[in-house]
Design a protein around this motif. Sequence first.
Motif, PDB file in Angstrom:
ATOM      1  N   LEU A 130       0.873  -1.169   0.000  1.00 20.25           N
ATOM      2  CA  LEU A 130       0.000   0.000   0.000  1.00 20.25           C
ATOM      3  C   LEU A 130       0.912   1.221   0.000  1.00 20.25           C
ATOM      4  O   LEU A 130       2.134   1.068  -0.011  1.00 20.25           O
ATOM      5  N   CYS A 131       0.305   2.396  -0.005  1.00 18.92           N
ATOM      6  CA  CYS A 131       1.130   3.598   0.091  1.00 18.92           C
ATOM      7  C   CYS A 131       1.917   3.528   1.376  1.00 18.92           C
ATOM      8  O   CYS A 131       1.390   3.175   2.429  1.00 18.92           O
ATOM      9  N   ASN A 132       3.202   3.853   1.299  1.00 21.44           N
ATOM     10  CA  ASN A 132       4.064   3.741   2.471  1.00 21.44           C
ATOM     11  C   ASN A 132       4.004   4.956   3.378  1.00 21.44           C
ATOM     12  O   ASN A 132       4.706   5.021   4.364  1.00 21.44           O
ATOM     13  N   HIS A 133       3.211   5.930   2.998  1.00 21.50           N
ATOM     14  CA  HIS A 133       3.109   7.168   3.770  1.00 21.50           C
ATOM     15  C   HIS A 133       4.493   7.657   4.176  1.00 21.50           C
ATOM     16  O   HIS A 133       4.774   7.919   5.345  1.00 21.50           O
ATOM     17  N   CYS A 134       5.330   7.751   3.172  1.00 23.94           N
ATOM     18  CA  CYS A 134       6.720   8.135   3.363  1.00 23.94           C
ATOM     19  C   CYS A 134       6.801   9.469   4.100  1.00 23.94           C
ATOM     20  O   CYS A 134       6.017  10.377   3.833  1.00 23.94           O
ATOM     21  N   SER A 135       7.763   9.585   5.024  1.00 27.75           N
ATOM     22  CA  SER A 135       7.871  10.877   5.700  1.00 27.75           C
ATOM     23  C   SER A 135       8.841  11.785   4.962  1.00 27.75           C
ATOM     24  O   SER A 135       8.976  12.956   5.289  1.00 27.75           O
ATOM     25  N   PRO A 138       8.602  11.896  -2.080  1.00 30.28           N
ATOM     26  CA  PRO A 138       8.782  12.537  -3.370  1.00 30.28           C
ATOM     27  C   PRO A 138       7.444  12.999  -3.951  1.00 30.28           C
ATOM     28  O   PRO A 138       7.394  13.946  -4.725  1.00 30.28           O
ATOM     29  N   CYS A 139       6.347  12.339  -3.567  1.00 32.39           N
ATOM     30  CA  CYS A 139       5.074  12.648  -4.213  1.00 32.39           C
ATOM     31  C   CYS A 139       4.517  14.003  -3.793  1.00 32.39           C
ATOM     32  O   CYS A 139       4.016  14.749  -4.623  1.00 32.39           O
ATOM     33  N   THR A 140       4.621  14.347  -2.501  1.00 27.83           N
ATOM     34  CA  THR A 140       4.112  15.669  -2.121  1.00 27.83           C
ATOM     35  C   THR A 140       5.100  16.750  -2.554  1.00 27.83           C
ATOM     36  O   THR A 140       4.715  17.866  -2.843  1.00 27.83           O
ATOM     37  N   ALA A 172       6.339  10.345  -9.623  1.00 28.60           N
ATOM     38  CA  ALA A 172       7.359  10.507  -8.588  1.00 28.60           C
ATOM     39  C   ALA A 172       7.339   9.388  -7.564  1.00 28.60           C
ATOM     40  O   ALA A 172       8.351   9.124  -6.929  1.00 28.60           O
ATOM     41  N   CYS A 173       6.208   8.743  -7.375  1.00 27.98           N
ATOM     42  CA  CYS A 173       6.147   7.671  -6.370  1.00 27.98           C
ATOM     43  C   CYS A 173       6.874   6.443  -6.895  1.00 27.98           C
ATOM     44  O   CYS A 173       6.524   5.914  -7.936  1.00 27.98           O
ATOM     45  N   PRO A 174       7.898   5.989  -6.187  1.00 32.06           N
ATOM     46  CA  PRO A 174       8.663   4.847  -6.694  1.00 32.06           C
ATOM     47  C   PRO A 174       7.977   3.500  -6.459  1.00 32.06           C
ATOM     48  O   PRO A 174       8.499   2.480  -6.863  1.00 32.06           O
ATOM     49  N   TYR A 175       6.842   3.513  -5.766  1.00 30.85           N
ATOM     50  CA  TYR A 175       6.225   2.254  -5.359  1.00 30.85           C
ATOM     51  C   TYR A 175       4.966   1.910  -6.146  1.00 30.85           C
ATOM     52  O   TYR A 175       4.338   0.897  -5.889  1.00 30.85           O
ATOM     53  N   GLY A 176       4.577   2.759  -7.057  1.00 25.27           N
ATOM     54  CA  GLY A 176       3.354   2.496  -7.807  1.00 25.27           C
ATOM     55  C   GLY A 176       2.107   2.574  -6.941  1.00 25.27           C
ATOM     56  O   GLY A 176       1.129   1.885  -7.204  1.00 25.27           O
ATOM     57  N   SER A 177       2.142   3.408  -5.910  1.00 23.93           N
ATOM     58  CA  SER A 177       1.018   3.464  -4.975  1.00 23.93           C
ATOM     59  C   SER A 177      -0.129   4.343  -5.464  1.00 23.93           C
ATOM     60  O   SER A 177      -1.202   4.317  -4.895  1.00 23.93           O
ATOM     61  N   ARG A 178       0.144   5.167  -6.476  1.00 26.51           N
ATOM     62  CA  ARG A 178      -0.870   6.140  -6.888  1.00 26.51           C
ATOM     63  C   ARG A 178      -1.474   5.779  -8.234  1.00 26.51           C
ATOM     64  O   ARG A 178      -0.832   5.143  -9.060  1.00 26.51           O
ATOM     65  N   PHE A 179      -2.682   6.242  -8.434  1.00 23.87           N
ATOM     66  CA  PHE A 179      -3.311   6.093  -9.750  1.00 23.87           C
ATOM     67  C   PHE A 179      -4.175   7.314 -10.018  1.00 23.87           C
ATOM     68  O   PHE A 179      -4.452   8.107  -9.120  1.00 23.87           O
TER      69      PHE A 179
HETATM   70  S1  SF4 Z   1       5.924   8.208  -2.477  1.00 26.84           S
HETATM   71 FE1  SF4 Z   1       4.333   6.658  -2.931  1.00 26.84          FE
HETATM   72  S2  SF4 Z   1       4.421   5.296  -1.189  1.00 26.84           S
HETATM   73 FE2  SF4 Z   1       5.486   7.157  -0.540  1.00 26.84          FE
HETATM   74  S3  SF4 Z   1       3.909   8.448   0.382  1.00 26.84           S
HETATM   75 FE3  SF4 Z   1       3.980   9.005  -1.762  1.00 26.84          FE
HETATM   76  S4  SF4 Z   1       2.388   7.728  -2.717  1.00 26.84           S
HETATM   77 FE4  SF4 Z   1       2.849   6.805  -0.739  1.00 26.84          FE
END
Ligand code: SF4
Lengths: 258, 404
Positions: A130-135, A138-140, A172-179
């Motif tokens: 799932l989204c890793n809610h990275c602290s 890169p996505c925000t 930007a998300c390296p995990y493919g968490s977004r669509f």
């Molecule tokens: S970079 Fe991807 S995995 Fe990390 S918070 Fe953003 S959407 Fe979630």
Amino acid sequence: MNKTNQTSTRREFLRQSALTCGTTVASMAVIALILPDDAYAAGTTSEYDWDKHRWVYLIDTRKCIGCGSCARACRKENQVPEGMYRTWIERIAIPPEGEVHVDSPYGGEHGFEPDPPNAHVRKSFFVPKLCNHCSNTPCTQVCPVGASFETNDGVVLVDPKQCIGCGYCLQACPYGSRFMNPHTRTADKCTLCYHRITKGLPTACVQACPVGARQLGDRKNPNDPVNEILATQRVQVLQQQLLTKPQCFYLGLDMEVR
Amino acid sequence: MGHELIGFLFPNDVHIHWTLMIVLYPYVTGLVAGAFIVSSLYHVFDREELKPLGRFALAASFCFLSVATLPLLNHLGHPERGPMVVVTPNFSSAMAGFGILYASYFLVVILEIWFVFRADMIRYAAESRGFKRMFYATLALGVYDTSEEARALDHKITRILAAIGIPMACLLHGYVGFLFGALKSNPWWSTPLMPVIFLFSAVVSGIAVLIVLYQLAMKIKGMPIERETISALARWLWLFMIMSLTLELLEIMTLAYEKAEEWEVIGPLLANQLSISFISVQMVLGGLIPLILLGIVVVMGAYMDDRIRNTLSMVASLLLLMQVLAMRWNVVIGGQMFSKSMRGFRDTYVPGMFEKEGILAAAAILILPFLLLVVFERILPTFDHLGQKTGDLNLDLDSEPRLG
Ligand code: SF4
Ligand code: SF4
């Protein structure tokens, strides 16, 4: 031009400038008021104080049985469009020699066929994602209008009322968490069931998992069992080398998992 | 979309998010930057051989600039919120700077155009009456001073604006490369070379489009194609294409030689998905061949018949225009042909004909600047001043106005 005349034009000029500045500031204030900065606060209860929580997620890959309940629960709870995934399950099959086999049919939503395709496989396991809610996200960082943002309690969200649908965060998300949500035409992703956790409920996926492979934790709650695990056991995150500081931790990860 | 998936892709990675429109966007801004730099070579550095193009290049740059935002707006899920990028920018985003850069560059180009054509506007106003007179008078913004001093001032300001415009054009375009280069999530994009590669190929496309348009315009107007101008353009084009090609190759070779982890996806990507568009089109047909053609023009230029020179540079320019488009395609689409799982690829990507961001929409956006250019030329002719003022322009009496 005589002196008085000059002063009067200057005064006129100053008056005009003041007026222009005033109007600009006023219209900016109006815009700021119209812009929904409380879109998410609306869904939360008034007692909820986001400075008192710090959400983390823990996945024990050794427990996951690949049943797909979590993914189905997520789709229902969040009305996730078909073909898009806020969470999914991967099956990793590592033969003693040769290619690693990874699959995730329909995001693992309907479970998996019993046998991994390679009969010799002796190491095979499931990895829920799932989204890793990275602290250090890169996505925000890349969102041009700040529609993707991080809440004070550590959840990465998208404001669908502000998102312009550029798709930069998807790249930007390296995990493919977004669509890209085809209905709202905005970026979409796991919200960690923000509408639930702020009311003291677990996320839909955590609730649905029959074996407790998924757990929600609160770093600011000293009695939280997840904190105990993070403090005493060896945990890993996905693609650590990218330094996105994921807040979704894994137990029993293999180096082949990306 | 009938695509084949090979290996394992993250389930959300099976969609191509950035489509043909995002291919066009850097292509069009590249033409803007390239054309502007040619115009500045004349206005700032007084390259006399480029005089016939000084105004035209500026006009072309303006027309491309006018449509540069269209592909972006067409791409956005919510184009009506597009202006928010300027109103409420998030400055940590590379994309947030676009609005500001674009707007200020637009301003510089418009101002430069005004100062360059001011005297003409006044002349047209004086020569005509009725609506037409009003129109030109409005364009001139009510300033009718055409004295020697005023025109000298125009000249000075033009030169300053053109000089300011050079770094801005470079920024605008280098910045487009930065949008891609600064994403660590994508091994095909993430390289500090990206802005530089984009910049050089931008200049290449800009010069190439001018060579084509200049020859066409002269043919239509029945004016002579200046030998010096074509030779100079061919020389610059050759120089810039060598640099651009070298950079493009260097990037790949470094990755391949290092056997960097990125190569695990980039190797197969080049060998399969991009084998035609990268190796055949971008490197051979659009790279090697123009390199040879322009090389002939540059080295043998002095002994060459005008017609041959014009044809060779025309063909090379058309190939290079295709090469730069292929390069944009390879970057933008190529970067989405593999999953971030680094284990899976999609087989092909073919944009639809009638989709919102499909081929037809792209063609319309690409044609638009040329139509605008025709209108511009009608309102403010860019070549007419050449014949009039001084007689010393027809140095080249034996040059042939024909294309090959
Ligand atoms: S970079 Fe991807 S995995 Fe990390 S918070 Fe953003 S959407 Fe979630
Ligand atoms: S798609 Fe929306 S959330 Fe994502 S970067 Fe663009 S504006 Fe921000």
